[in-house]
Design an enzyme around this catalytic site. Structure first.
Site, PDB file in Angstrom:
ATOM      1  N   GLU A  48     122.273  16.822  23.355  1.00 44.68           N
ATOM      2  CA  GLU A  48     121.329  16.095  22.498  1.00 44.68           C
ATOM      3  C   GLU A  48     120.727  14.913  23.255  1.00 44.68           C
ATOM      4  O   GLU A  48     121.405  14.246  24.036  1.00 44.68           O
ATOM      5  CB  GLU A  48     122.040  15.564  21.243  1.00 44.68           C
ATOM      6  CG  GLU A  48     122.303  16.615  20.186  1.00 44.68           C
ATOM      7  CD  GLU A  48     122.863  16.002  18.914  1.00 44.68           C
ATOM      8  OE1 GLU A  48     122.822  14.760  18.780  1.00 44.68           O
ATOM      9  OE2 GLU A  48     123.355  16.768  18.062  1.00 44.68           O
ATOM     10  N   ARG A 105     100.026  28.168  28.665  1.00 49.83           N
ATOM     11  CA  ARG A 105      99.677  29.565  28.939  1.00 49.83           C
ATOM     12  C   ARG A 105      99.852  30.456  27.713  1.00 49.83           C
ATOM     13  O   ARG A 105      99.398  31.590  27.696  1.00 49.83           O
ATOM     14  CB  ARG A 105     100.516  30.088  30.117  1.00 49.83           C
ATOM     15  CG  ARG A 105     100.044  29.551  31.463  1.00 49.83           C
ATOM     16  CD  ARG A 105     100.943  29.976  32.602  1.00 49.83           C
ATOM     17  NE  ARG A 105     102.157  29.168  32.677  1.00 49.83           N
ATOM     18  CZ  ARG A 105     103.060  29.281  33.635  1.00 49.83           C
ATOM     19  NH1 ARG A 105     102.891  30.182  34.596  1.00 49.83           N
ATOM     20  NH2 ARG A 105     104.124  28.509  33.647  1.00 49.83           N
ATOM     21  N   ASP A 180      90.867  34.838  40.027  1.00 47.46           N
ATOM     22  CA  ASP A 180      90.677  35.843  38.985  1.00 47.46           C
ATOM     23  C   ASP A 180      89.389  35.534  38.227  1.00 47.46           C
ATOM     24  O   ASP A 180      88.810  34.458  38.363  1.00 47.46           O
ATOM     25  CB  ASP A 180      91.871  35.902  38.027  1.00 47.46           C
ATOM     26  CG  ASP A 180      92.230  34.554  37.440  1.00 47.46           C
ATOM     27  OD1 ASP A 180      91.317  33.823  37.024  1.00 47.46           O
ATOM     28  OD2 ASP A 180      93.435  34.219  37.400  1.00 47.46           O
ATOM     29  N   LYS A 203      91.584  40.812  40.131  1.00 44.44           N
ATOM     30  CA  LYS A 203      92.935  41.383  40.166  1.00 44.44           C
ATOM     31  C   LYS A 203      93.188  42.204  38.914  1.00 44.44           C
ATOM     32  O   LYS A 203      92.721  41.887  37.823  1.00 44.44           O
ATOM     33  CB  LYS A 203      93.990  40.282  40.301  1.00 44.44           C
ATOM     34  CG  LYS A 203      94.094  39.321  39.128  1.00 44.44           C
ATOM     35  CD  LYS A 203      95.141  38.261  39.391  1.00 44.44           C
ATOM     36  CE  LYS A 203      95.217  37.270  38.216  1.00 44.44           C
ATOM     37  NZ  LYS A 203      96.159  36.168  38.471  1.00 44.44           N
ATOM     38  N   ARG A 205      96.379  44.077  36.771  1.00 40.70           N
ATOM     39  CA  ARG A 205      97.833  44.125  36.617  1.00 40.70           C
ATOM     40  C   ARG A 205      98.257  45.409  35.903  1.00 40.70           C
ATOM     41  O   ARG A 205      97.635  45.817  34.929  1.00 40.70           O
ATOM     42  CB  ARG A 205      98.338  42.928  35.796  1.00 40.70           C
ATOM     43  CG  ARG A 205      98.101  41.562  36.425  1.00 40.70           C
ATOM     44  CD  ARG A 205      98.660  40.467  35.533  1.00 40.70           C
ATOM     45  NE  ARG A 205      98.334  39.128  36.001  1.00 40.70           N
ATOM     46  CZ  ARG A 205      99.083  38.434  36.840  1.00 40.70           C
ATOM     47  NH1 ARG A 205     100.192  38.950  37.318  1.00 40.70           N
ATOM     48  NH2 ARG A 205      98.730  37.225  37.206  1.00 40.70           N
ATOM     49  N   ASP A 229      92.673  26.970  41.496  1.00 36.51           N
ATOM     50  CA  ASP A 229      93.281  27.401  40.235  1.00 36.51           C
ATOM     51  C   ASP A 229      93.987  26.209  39.605  1.00 36.51           C
ATOM     52  O   ASP A 229      94.133  25.162  40.237  1.00 36.51           O
ATOM     53  CB  ASP A 229      94.272  28.551  40.475  1.00 36.51           C
ATOM     54  CG  ASP A 229      94.396  29.481  39.277  1.00 36.51           C
ATOM     55  OD1 ASP A 229      93.807  29.164  38.220  1.00 36.51           O
ATOM     56  OD2 ASP A 229      95.066  30.524  39.396  1.00 36.51           O
ATOM     57  N   ASP A 233     102.699  29.240  39.885  1.00 40.52           N
ATOM     58  CA  ASP A 233     104.088  29.361  39.427  1.00 40.52           C
ATOM     59  C   ASP A 233     104.960  29.963  40.519  1.00 40.52           C
ATOM     60  O   ASP A 233     105.565  29.247  41.316  1.00 40.52           O
ATOM     61  CB  ASP A 233     104.130  30.187  38.144  1.00 40.52           C
ATOM     62  CG  ASP A 233     105.470  30.083  37.419  1.00 40.52           C
ATOM     63  OD1 ASP A 233     106.447  29.625  38.044  1.00 40.52           O
ATOM     64  OD2 ASP A 233     105.545  30.449  36.238  1.00 40.52           O
ATOM     65  N   THR A 234     105.010  31.280  40.622  1.00 39.37           N
ATOM     66  CA  THR A 234     105.848  31.906  41.657  1.00 39.37           C
ATOM     67  C   THR A 234     105.072  32.158  42.944  1.00 39.37           C
ATOM     68  O   THR A 234     105.656  32.581  43.941  1.00 39.37           O
ATOM     69  CB  THR A 234     106.431  33.237  41.147  1.00 39.37           C
ATOM     70  OG1 THR A 234     105.345  34.113  40.796  1.00 39.37           O
ATOM     71  CG2 THR A 234     107.316  33.019  39.925  1.00 39.37           C
ATOM     72  N   THR A 237     100.724  35.948  43.244  1.00 38.71           N
ATOM     73  CA  THR A 237      99.296  36.270  43.189  1.00 38.71           C
ATOM     74  C   THR A 237      98.524  35.471  44.227  1.00 38.71           C
ATOM     75  O   THR A 237      97.629  36.005  44.907  1.00 38.71           O
ATOM     76  CB  THR A 237      98.741  35.965  41.783  1.00 38.71           C
ATOM     77  OG1 THR A 237      99.458  36.730  40.820  1.00 38.71           O
ATOM     78  CG2 THR A 237      97.270  36.290  41.688  1.00 38.71           C
TER      79      THR A 237
END
Length: 338
Positions: A48, A105, A180, A203, A205, A229, A233-234, A237
């Site tokens: 908490e 997102r 993109d 792109k 997917r 952009d 994140d990872t 892309t």
């Protein structure tokens, strides 16, 4: 209508260095020392969150500096609880300064029986007592409409424009690239600022997180490509887009990304990628691996946020900060000749 008292800052744990930098910039602008209000933000053994404000904030114009980045839920709860503490302490106005707005997102229903979490977060922030929001490069512009309070959405593109014109002396072979189709508007804005042509990487997917095919729209042969952009994140892309651009004849690939989430294998991918550099802002506090990565560079947002806070408190225009000519004096010394 401007608040008559001086703005006061309160910082959560999400990005302490940025809060400190904002306070320093405000000190320079005002000619008096500015420090965040003395506050205790801690966790009980069961997780908490507890907040205690040690200074009197009655009738004050309060600005909470807190990105809702990883750990997103903890940082969001800190923001909500700090706002509640200030509201119950009779603060005159509470503004949430959220450099990186988490859950952005999830701004629409992509399939049946899914939430619109960005709208839920907006409702929670308002209910906690926040009367104004200051953020940067929202993933989707319509999130501003999720709030029933004023939202000031700053843009990183003026800072990026100053940085690009400083580091790329010859602009004749520079091309801006959107990774993109959805990011074309953002890339076009930067391209117009630096007077460069625009290209797109289309792109497709097969499933979330995996890119099946990429196609370059536009002639990038012999060009120094700058991918633009809002979130990385990872970096899967981003790195693949850089490879596709180099295969299409680009001489160099650089990337300018506002929010460096950089989770999981991102730093390793960027280190091994064909990208010459990745430029991010400090909207999210960089981890040690990010700081040590040789091809990642961080540009500060504190000068812009400090000026925006002063403008909001003084009742003057925030949109003036969308212009690179207005920002150049604020970033004086960082980009000589800008």
């Amino acid at each position: 209508m401007p608040i008559t008292t001086e703005p006061k800052l309160i910082a959560g744990n999400a990005n302490k260095p940025l809060a400190t930098a904002i306070a320093k910039r405000m000190s320079m602008h005002r000619g008096v020392r500015v420090e965040a209000v003395d506050t205790r933000v801690e966790r009980f053994n069961d997780g908490e969150i507890f907040v205690e404000v040690f200074e009197n904030v009655r009738g004050e114009d309060m600005f909470i500096i807190q990105s809702t980045s990883n750990p997103a839920n903890d940082n969001l709860m800190e923001l909500l609880i700090m706002s509640d503490a200030l509201k119950r302490s009779s603060a005159a106005r509470i503004t949430a300064v959220i450099p990186y707005f988490g859950y952005a997102r999830q701004d629409r229903r992509t399939k049946a029986r899914t939430p619109i979490s960005a709208k839920l977060v907006a409702n929670l922030i308002e209910k906690a007592g926040v009367e104004r929001v200051l953020t940067m490069d929202l993933h989707a512009a319509q999130i501003q409409g999720f709030f029933d309070v004023p939202v000031d959405n700053l843009y990183a593109s003026p800072i990026f424009a100053l940085d690009i014109m400083h580091h790329f002396k010859d602009m004749s072979d520079v091309m801006v690239v959107s990774p993109d189709v959805g990011g074309v508007a953002r890339a076009r804005e930067l391209a117009q600022r630096i007077k460069a042509p625009l290209s797109i990487v289309d792109k497709r997917r097969e499933k979330p997180g995996e890119v099946a095919e990429m196609t370059v729209i536009g002639d990038v042969k012999g060009k120094k490509c700058i991918i633009v952009d809002d979130i990385c994140d990872t970096a899967g892309t981003l790195c693949k887009a850089a490879e596709v651009l180099m295969s299409a004849g680009a001489t160099e690939v650089h990337s300018y990304i506002t929010h460096g989430v950089l989770s999981g294998p991102a730093v390793e991918r960027i280190t091994k990628s064909v990208m010459k550099s990745l430029v991010i802002t400090d909207s999210i506090e960089p981890t040690e691996p990010v700081k040590k990565c040789k091809n990642i560079r961080i540009v500060p947002t504190a000068p812009m946020f400090a000026q925006a806070i002063l403008n909001i408190s003084g009742g003057t225009s925030v949109s003036s900060l969308f212009d690179a000519d207005t920002l150049a004096p604020i970033y004086e010394g960082m980009y000589p000749g800008a």
